[in-house]
Scaffold this motif. Structure first.
Motif, PDB file in Angstrom:
ATOM      1  N   THR A   1       0.829  -1.209   0.000  1.00  0.00           N
ATOM      2  CA  THR A   1       0.000   0.000   0.000  1.00  0.00           C
ATOM      3  C   THR A   1       0.862   1.258   0.000  1.00  0.00           C
ATOM      4  N   GLU A   2       2.005   1.199   0.667  1.00  0.00           N
ATOM      5  CA  GLU A   2       2.922   2.340   0.667  1.00  0.00           C
ATOM      6  C   GLU A   2       3.586   2.524  -0.698  1.00  0.00           C
ATOM      7  N   LEU A   3       3.934   1.424  -1.351  1.00  0.00           N
ATOM      8  CA  LEU A   3       4.531   1.532  -2.688  1.00  0.00           C
ATOM      9  C   LEU A   3       3.540   2.148  -3.677  1.00  0.00           C
TER      10      LEU A   3
ATOM     11  N   HIS B   1       3.957  -7.147   2.831  1.00  0.00           N
ATOM     12  CA  HIS B   1       5.390  -7.107   2.513  1.00  0.00           C
ATOM     13  C   HIS B   1       5.698  -7.998   1.308  1.00  0.00           C
ATOM     14  N   ARG B   2       5.201  -9.211   1.315  1.00  0.00           N
ATOM     15  CA  ARG B   2       5.451 -10.150   0.212  1.00  0.00           C
ATOM     16  C   ARG B   2       4.959  -9.561  -1.113  1.00  0.00           C
TER      17      ARG B   2
ATOM     18  N   VAL C   1       7.244  -6.729  -2.348  1.00  0.00           N
ATOM     19  CA  VAL C   1       8.429  -7.241  -3.045  1.00  0.00           C
ATOM     20  C   VAL C   1       8.072  -7.590  -4.489  1.00  0.00           C
ATOM     21  N   ALA C   2       6.943  -8.276  -4.675  1.00  0.00           N
ATOM     22  CA  ALA C   2       6.510  -8.641  -6.024  1.00  0.00           C
ATOM     23  C   ALA C   2       6.204  -7.395  -6.859  1.00  0.00           C
ATOM     24  N   PHE C   3       5.569  -6.394  -6.258  1.00  0.00           N
ATOM     25  CA  PHE C   3       5.217  -5.143  -6.945  1.00  0.00           C
ATOM     26  C   PHE C   3       6.475  -4.395  -7.380  1.00  0.00           C
TER      27      PHE C   3
END
Length: 188
Positions: free
Chosen positions: A4-6, A138-139, A142-144
């Motif tokens: 959500t932060e990304l 978090h997972r 990383v994928a995003f």
């Protein structure tokens, strides 16, 4: 790291790039073109990353929490919005850079994108923070991040049928446009 932060970071960058375009003299068409090309590619990459990673996870988390109707509506609206943004970006390309018509098309793209971001920030991202645990967020982050890094040069713009997209994501099937099975999207 949290997906959500990304997504919020990407939204900030989109707003920043639209503001830069608005502040460049219209006679500097080479600069306007370069900034717009970067922004247009970024808008599509961001939409595709959300469609590949975020929205399938939102649907899965919502189904697990028995909030299927809410997350389906949010996802249908988001895919529809992404298509509207794609159409607005395509309209910009129909006009000569720096003309009144080009600026009007850029403004329309900014409005479509701004409306989408505001709604997504109020609804989808908020719901996802409530539904998904930190480990899942978090997972997915990383994928995003990996998706955007692998596709930094851009991705092909393709409108999607919102209903078909939701059906595929709910079943974790593979739609014609790509895979939704990023990292085994199971609810947290």
């Amino acid at each position: 790291m949290d997906i959500t932060e990304l997504i919020l970071d990407d939204h900030h960058e989109q707003r920043r790039l639209f503001a830069i375009v608005e502040q460049i003299d219209r006679a500097e068409t080479e600069v306007l073109s370069a900034i717009w090309d970067r922004l247009a590619a970024f808008l599509e990459l961001h939409a595709q990353a959300e469609e590949e990673i975020f929205y399938p996870a939102l649907l899965q988390e919502g189904m697990a929490a028995r909030r299927t109707g809410v997350v389906e509506d949010e996802t249908l609206d988001a895919i529809h919005d992404h298509n509207d943004i794609r159409d607005a970006v395509a309209e910009v390309a129909r006009h000569q850079v720096g003309t009144d018509e080009w600026y009007a098309a850029v403004a329309a793209a900014n409005r479509a994108n701004g409306d989408h971001m505001a709604e997504e920030e109020r609804e989808g991202l908020t719901d996802f923070r409530r539904l998904a645990g930190l480990r899942t967020r978090h997972r997915l982050a990383v994928a995003f991040a990996a998706y955007e890094a692998r596709n930094y040069a851009g991705v092909r713009s393709v409108d999607k049928d919102p209903d078909a997209y939701v059906r595929a994501a709910e079943n974790l099937e593979t739609p014609a446009s790509g895979s939704l099975s990023v990292g085994g999207l199971k609810p947290s």
